[in-house]
Design a protein around this motif. Structure first.
Motif, mmCIF file in Angstrom:
data_model
loop_
_atom_site.group_PDB
_atom_site.id
_atom_site.type_symbol
_atom_site.label_atom_id
_atom_site.label_comp_id
_atom_site.label_asym_id
_atom_site.label_seq_id
_atom_site.Cartn_x
_atom_site.Cartn_y
_atom_site.Cartn_z
ATOM 1 N N MET A 121 0.879 -1.183 0.000
ATOM 2 C CA MET A 121 0.000 0.000 0.000
ATOM 3 C C MET A 121 0.907 1.220 0.000
ATOM 4 S SD MET A 121 -3.256 -1.005 2.398
ATOM 5 C CE MET A 121 -3.913 0.647 2.317
ATOM 6 N N LYS A 122 1.295 1.680 -1.218
ATOM 7 C CA LYS A 122 2.294 2.752 -1.272
ATOM 8 C C LYS A 122 1.874 3.903 -2.183
ATOM 9 C CE LYS A 122 5.919 -0.256 -2.161
ATOM 10 N NZ LYS A 122 7.113 0.240 -1.563
ATOM 11 N N LYS A 123 0.565 4.136 -2.269
ATOM 12 C CA LYS A 123 0.134 5.260 -3.130
ATOM 13 C C LYS A 123 0.383 6.596 -2.430
ATOM 14 C CE LYS A 123 -3.705 2.943 -5.457
ATOM 15 N NZ LYS A 123 -4.297 1.993 -4.506
ATOM 16 N N ILE A 124 0.757 7.592 -3.263
ATOM 17 C CA ILE A 124 0.777 8.969 -2.755
ATOM 18 C C ILE A 124 -0.594 9.534 -3.081
ATOM 19 C CG2 ILE A 124 1.836 11.251 -2.996
ATOM 20 C CD1 ILE A 124 4.465 9.877 -3.552
ATOM 21 N N ILE A 125 -1.399 9.755 -2.065
ATOM 22 C CA ILE A 125 -2.790 10.132 -2.287
ATOM 23 C C ILE A 125 -2.901 11.616 -2.641
ATOM 24 C CG2 ILE A 125 -5.108 10.205 -1.195
ATOM 25 C CD1 ILE A 125 -3.951 7.906 0.675
ATOM 26 N N GLN A 126 -2.089 12.432 -1.992
ATOM 27 C CA GLN A 126 -2.198 13.895 -2.185
ATOM 28 C C GLN A 126 -0.898 14.564 -1.741
ATOM 29 O OE1 GLN A 126 -4.918 15.716 0.670
ATOM 30 N NE2 GLN A 126 -6.166 16.500 -0.993
ATOM 31 N N VAL A 127 -0.433 15.534 -2.542
ATOM 32 C CA VAL A 127 0.656 16.410 -2.077
ATOM 33 C C VAL A 127 0.149 17.829 -2.211
ATOM 34 C CG1 VAL A 127 3.025 17.233 -2.450
ATOM 35 C CG2 VAL A 127 2.481 14.821 -2.825
ATOM 36 N N ASN A 128 0.101 18.564 -1.111
ATOM 37 C CA ASN A 128 -0.342 19.961 -1.141
ATOM 38 C C ASN A 128 0.897 20.836 -1.015
ATOM 39 O OD1 ASN A 128 -3.270 19.415 -1.107
ATOM 40 N ND2 ASN A 128 -2.756 18.459 0.845
ATOM 41 N N CYS A 134 1.292 16.247 2.954
ATOM 42 C CA CYS A 134 0.924 15.183 2.010
ATOM 43 C C CYS A 134 0.136 14.102 2.731
ATOM 44 C CB CYS A 134 2.171 14.592 1.353
ATOM 45 S SG CYS A 134 3.195 13.652 2.473
ATOM 46 N N HIS A 135 -0.499 13.272 1.923
ATOM 47 C CA HIS A 135 -1.277 12.148 2.450
ATOM 48 C C HIS A 135 -0.836 10.919 1.664
ATOM 49 C CE1 HIS A 135 -5.539 10.315 3.205
ATOM 50 N NE2 HIS A 135 -4.613 9.795 3.986
ATOM 51 N N VAL A 136 -0.305 9.928 2.359
ATOM 52 C CA VAL A 136 0.238 8.748 1.658
ATOM 53 C C VAL A 136 -0.233 7.473 2.327
ATOM 54 C CG1 VAL A 136 2.333 10.012 0.975
ATOM 55 C CG2 VAL A 136 2.370 8.627 3.059
ATOM 56 N N GLU A 137 -0.209 6.384 1.562
ATOM 57 C CA GLU A 137 -0.544 5.098 2.163
ATOM 58 C C GLU A 137 0.610 4.636 3.056
ATOM 59 O OE1 GLU A 137 -3.840 3.101 -0.773
ATOM 60 O OE2 GLU A 137 -1.750 2.528 -1.100
#
Ligand SMILES: Cc1cc2nc3c(=O)[nH]c(=O)nc-3n(C[C@H](O)[C@H](O)[C@H](O)COP(=O)(O)OP(=O)(O)OC[C@H]3O[C@@H](n4cnc5c(N)ncnc54)[C@H](O)[C@@H]3O)c2cc1C
Length: 490
Positions: A121-128, A134-137
């Motif tokens: 589970m290694k997705k980068i969900i969001q980088v602001n 950021c929000h990552v798995e």
């Protein structure tokens, strides 16, 4: 739902008398298939092969290995949620697993059960970029995150010596060489998504919240940070990011003795020089580092400090280097080297991050117990000297290196696994170091956690009432004691 295991709640931990592994395998396979998403990479999601079970459980510690019966490799939160709910209902131990770089046996399946290997589970969900978060798995490693965001001018500074996952790092409250300036995971996690016992997916800071501070409700984020998989499984992490430094310098300085080096650290910290990293290596540590890296500015016969400074301009940087060099010289440092070249910076920190392995190379075939302690900065010299005395007394090789600016250091205690009683001696040395740290108003672990290796010391650091409150919280979140049994709490 069928009951395939029967908990025996006599005693502090339940033991699973038996459960039918075939049935659990089939049930979990079905659950994983139902909860899989079309866009996810097809790779086995469940395994019972001996090699997979071994690699799921083996971390970087030297404790005797305990294997799970099954290993699931979830690709999304829904799979984690459904599998956790199934395991909990059926009294099956749940062991979360990241990159298995932990040093206290945290991924060993002491009661069998199912390992949840989160590394896919290694997705980068969001980088602001504007807000620097950021929000990552949870299965993404800190190195993978930094590689992916390099072009944004941002970075994530928490850097344990190995390529650990951000979920694992949150679980152990990890830190690294940059913590003196940027803090540990505790200061850098904004919020966590966690799967709890009934499969509920909670958001510790609020579902959307990514503000850098919050006074809303109980601080559940910091309840899960450092909980070592004993309360639930972290599936995603919201993190603070930081701007990449514009001007920086790395400095190495050799000292005649340990006291000279560590007193220098205390003075640097007390002067308020904004060091980004300040690492101490004792002479055996430097010698191992030199043997492996051959960096010409290392002095293998001396203890050394490795330092990094960040500044807004070259002038400010030069000023800081001058102050630092004055402090070091006043403590007897003769060999002082500094550079603002990126290449030298990379070489130095690569050598420092590889130090664990460089030390292992000094005694081929030996095993190791890596331990860490942390004390208030003014007690750091005393802690280091007391540790050196203990090492002499125990007649073991145990080079020291550490995040000195935080009053934190590691020791790689080397022992011959074939010699009767050597493991126990090495373990006792680690325990004694923990006891000295407590006596110096510090902690038995600044960053590696308690795992299975330091449960006795946890009981020595905390009084009965405080420990009992921790256990009450554990029982509220995990009444069957199925999350990572045998770790932290005994
Ligand atoms: C060479 C070397 C150098 C190191 N240097 C440092 C250092 O400088 N600083 C430092 O802090 N540590 C250091 N470590 C230790 C290690 O890297 C950290 O403890 C790290 O945080 C472990 O992350 P991981 O992904 O490997 O977790 P694992 O080892 O897989 O697991 C560690 C613990 O976290 C739990 N866990 C893992 N993932 C999750 C999840 N998603 N949800 C809930 N629980 C989970 C596990 O059950 C276990 O209890 C070093 C280790 C090595 C081998």
């Amino acid at each position: 739902m069928s009951v395939i295991g029967r908990p025996n709640l006599v005693g502090r931990f339940l033991t699973i008398r038996s459960y039918h592994v075939d049935k659990v395998y089939n049930d979990l396979s079905y659950i994983l298939t139902q909860a899989s998403k079309l866009d996810e990479v097809e790779s086995p999601s469940i395994s019972r092969s001996a090699s997979v079970l071994e690699s799921a459980a083996r971390d970087a510690s030297s404790y005797s290995l305990k294997l799970p019966e099954l290993c699931v490799v979830p690709k999304n939160t829904e799979q984690v949620s459904k599998c956790v709910s199934y395991c909990y209902e059926n009294n099956i131990p749940i062991v979360p697993v990241g990159a298995r770089t932990g040093l206290e046996g945290g991924t060993h399946a002491l009661k069998g059960g199912v390992s949840f290997d989160m590394s896919q589970m290694k997705k980068i969900i969001q980088v602001n970029q504007n807000d620097m978060d950021c929000h990552v798995e949870a299965g993404l490693s800190w190195r993978e995150l930094n590689d992916s965001i390099k072009s944004s001018g941002l970075w994530f500074p928490v850097d344990p010596g190995a390529s650990a996952t951000l979920g694992g790092m949150a679980s152990t409250s990890a830190s690294g060489t940059n913590a003196v300036k940027f803090g540990t995971m505790r200061e850098n996690v904004i919020g966590l998504e966690v799967v709890t016992k009934d499969g509920s997916v909670i958001a510790t800071a609020g579902r959307q919240c990514r503000s850098k501070k919050s006074s809303a409700g109980l601080n559940l984020t910091n309840l899960f940070v450092g909980s070592e998989g004993t309360l639930g499984i972290i599936t995603s992490v919201r993190l603070k990011l930081h701007p990449l430094p514009s001007s920086l310098a790395v400095i190495t300085a050799a000292f005649p003795g340990v006291r000279d080096a560590v007193e220098s650290v205390v003075q640097v910290m007390q002067c308020g020089i904004p060091v980004a990293r300040i690492e101490f290596l004792d002479q055996p540590g430097v010698s191992a580092c030199y043997a492996d890296s051959k960096l010409p500015y290392l002095s293998p016969d001396n203890p050394m400090l490795f330092v990094e400074l960040h500044a807004m301009s070259q002038t400010a940087l030069t000023e800081q280097v001058e102050i630092l060099s004055e402090i070091f010289r006043s403590n007897g440092s003769s060999k002082f080297n500094w550079s603002s070249k990126q290449e030298e910076r990379t070489q130095l920190w690569k050598a420092r991050h590889n130090l664990h392995w460089s030390i292992l190379k000094t005694k081929p075939g030996y095993h190791n117990i890596d331990t860490d302690v942390c004390v208030p900065i003014s007690k750091f010299p005393e802690m280091v000297e007391a540790t050196h005395k203990l090492i002499e007394q125990f007649k073991l090789d145990a080079p020291l290196m550490g995040h000195a600016g935080d009053g934190n250091f590691h020791s790689v205690i080397l022992f011959d696994g074939n010699k009767e009683g050597e493991f126990e001696r090495a373990k006792e040395l680690a325990n004694e170091m923990g006891r000295v740290a407590i006596s110096l108003e510090g902690t038995v672990t600044g960053e590696h956690g308690i795992g299975r290796g330091k449960t006795v010391l946890l009981g020595e650091q905390f009084d009965k009432q405080t420990l009992s409150l921790m256990k009450t919280i554990k029982m509220a979140l995990d009444p069957k004691q199925l999350f990572n049994p045998g770790k932290v709490f005994t």
